[in-house]
Design a protein around this motif. Sequence first.
Motif, mmCIF file in Angstrom:
data_model
loop_
_atom_site.group_PDB
_atom_site.id
_atom_site.type_symbol
_atom_site.label_atom_id
_atom_site.label_comp_id
_atom_site.label_asym_id
_atom_site.label_seq_id
_atom_site.Cartn_x
_atom_site.Cartn_y
_atom_site.Cartn_z
ATOM 1 N N ASP A 167 104.767 125.780 39.998
ATOM 2 C CA ASP A 167 106.014 125.796 40.770
ATOM 3 C C ASP A 167 106.678 124.425 40.813
ATOM 4 O OD1 ASP A 167 105.877 128.515 41.445
ATOM 5 O OD2 ASP A 167 104.485 128.085 43.082
ATOM 6 N N LYS A 168 106.015 123.425 40.212
ATOM 7 C CA LYS A 168 106.538 122.058 40.224
ATOM 8 C C LYS A 168 106.582 121.521 38.805
ATOM 9 C CE LYS A 168 104.547 121.078 44.802
ATOM 10 N NZ LYS A 168 103.620 120.194 45.571
ATOM 11 N N ALA A 170 109.043 119.482 36.031
ATOM 12 C CA ALA A 170 110.226 118.623 35.911
ATOM 13 C C ALA A 170 110.372 118.133 34.482
ATOM 14 C CB ALA A 170 110.130 117.441 36.874
ATOM 15 N N PRO A 226 114.053 128.365 32.877
ATOM 16 C CA PRO A 226 114.111 128.418 34.343
ATOM 17 C C PRO A 226 112.851 127.888 35.026
ATOM 18 C CG PRO A 226 113.725 130.603 33.443
ATOM 19 C CD PRO A 226 114.024 129.710 32.279
ATOM 20 N N ARG A 227 111.806 127.636 34.260
ATOM 21 C CA ARG A 227 110.583 127.087 34.861
ATOM 22 C C ARG A 227 110.778 125.652 35.318
ATOM 23 N NH1 ARG A 227 106.561 128.423 29.945
ATOM 24 N NH2 ARG A 227 108.326 127.358 28.910
ATOM 25 N N LYS A 229 112.387 122.813 37.340
ATOM 26 C CA LYS A 229 113.048 122.800 38.649
ATOM 27 C C LYS A 229 113.835 121.530 38.923
ATOM 28 C CE LYS A 229 111.246 126.785 39.934
ATOM 29 N NZ LYS A 229 110.348 127.086 38.810
ATOM 30 N N ALA A 230 113.631 120.479 38.109
ATOM 31 C CA ALA A 230 114.310 119.210 38.368
ATOM 32 C C ALA A 230 114.478 118.450 37.066
ATOM 33 C CB ALA A 230 113.523 118.376 39.375
ATOM 34 N N LYS A 251 120.658 122.774 39.654
ATOM 35 C CA LYS A 251 119.352 122.258 40.075
ATOM 36 C C LYS A 251 119.394 120.744 40.239
ATOM 37 C CE LYS A 251 116.620 126.073 38.235
ATOM 38 N NZ LYS A 251 115.545 126.507 37.298
ATOM 39 N N SER A 279 125.622 119.888 41.450
ATOM 40 C CA SER A 279 124.453 119.559 42.267
ATOM 41 C C SER A 279 124.568 118.196 42.937
ATOM 42 C CB SER A 279 123.189 119.587 41.403
ATOM 43 O OG SER A 279 123.297 118.665 40.326
ATOM 44 N N VAL A 336 112.438 116.928 45.949
ATOM 45 C CA VAL A 336 112.700 118.256 45.382
ATOM 46 C C VAL A 336 111.600 119.227 45.765
ATOM 47 C CG1 VAL A 336 112.899 119.582 43.238
ATOM 48 C CG2 VAL A 336 114.043 117.356 43.442
ATOM 49 N N TRP A 337 110.346 118.802 45.608
ATOM 50 C CA TRP A 337 109.230 119.707 45.937
ATOM 51 C C TRP A 337 109.231 120.066 47.414
ATOM 52 C CZ3 TRP A 337 109.579 120.498 41.374
ATOM 53 C CH2 TRP A 337 109.193 119.676 40.325
ATOM 54 N N ASN A 340 112.019 122.536 48.131
ATOM 55 C CA ASN A 340 111.700 123.870 47.579
ATOM 56 C C ASN A 340 110.556 124.544 48.318
ATOM 57 O OD1 ASN A 340 113.703 123.530 45.704
ATOM 58 N ND2 ASN A 340 112.333 123.107 43.995
#
Length: 342
Positions: A167-168, A170, A226-227, A229-230, A251, A279, A336-337, A340
């Motif tokens: 889930d993290k 970058a 899309p995986r 996140k930053a 994002k 963003s 960011v983490w 989220n």
Amino acid sequence: MSKLLSGVLQFIRHIALYTLCSGCLVSAWAQPADEAGFRRLVVIDPVARKPMEAVYFYPSNMVGNTLSRFGPYHVSARNAVKIEPGRYPLIVISHGNAGSLWSHHDLATSLARQGNIVITLSHPGDNYKDQSGAGAASTIYGRPLQISATITAALNNPDLSQHIDADKIAFIGFSSGGETGLLLAGGRIDPSRYVIYCENHQVEAMCLAKGHIKNDRPALAPQSDPRIKAWVLMAPVSAPFSPESLKMLTKPTLIFTGDKDEELSWQQNAGELASTLPSKPQLRVIPGAGHFVFLAPCSSELRAATPALCVDSAGVDRTAVHSMIGEDISHFLNGVWQDNGA
């Protein structure tokens, strides 16, 4: 490829030792901090269907830091030491034109010591050994596919995946690596913008083909991932992108640039990108810094052979700049983490 890259390419071709092995030279590195290890990562290039050069850096539990030498690169990490137990964010770094998996080794090891798994790779057809794909669709649109394949390889690796927080994830990209990141985020290149930009910036490295992309792979198209996140972009190539496509990128993004960039117009790339993205990205303009300040600080061998890539303007301390960049990236990603809820 820029003319001032030619010296370093010739130099590295003669002395670089890019085979990862237990026999690589390792010596003591006086750095009283957390440690970093690295290992080879098996990744198949989805474009050429051949193995790519890739390594991953990670927090290590070994005692005493080390310096591993790969040609002129002095990497502050040790091969194949045990990873510290835990689950960590995953960061993938994409180098610039004619770069390699060692181009940003200091950033990779720094982020690894701070509690991340960091993957670097050499993009096929666009690295120090092989520029056969420079300016071609197979490279420009193949690069983001290679990054996605690298992420998939890491998540499917039984030894590595257990330490990754999926889930993290970058992305960090430098120069044409920034272009790669924007394609991964869903941005799309407008060929007419590329040509118009290069009509006014003919001396820049990105305009050697006058903005024309060699369509050697007509069926190849960039794909977003899309995986991720930053995004962190350093002196990115972004002027050729359609503003309409960039306005869809929402994002979190952090952008670095130097206001003395000799390779591309920072105002028409990083500057306009920062004002276009919805963003509201953080933009860090480094006073006096040129394009190559974002490469790892050079060893004495590399500095002597290619001063144009290694010597910065008066008043610019590359080591201090990289320390600032590393801290800013860590702060940005931690935010960011947390935002989220990850």
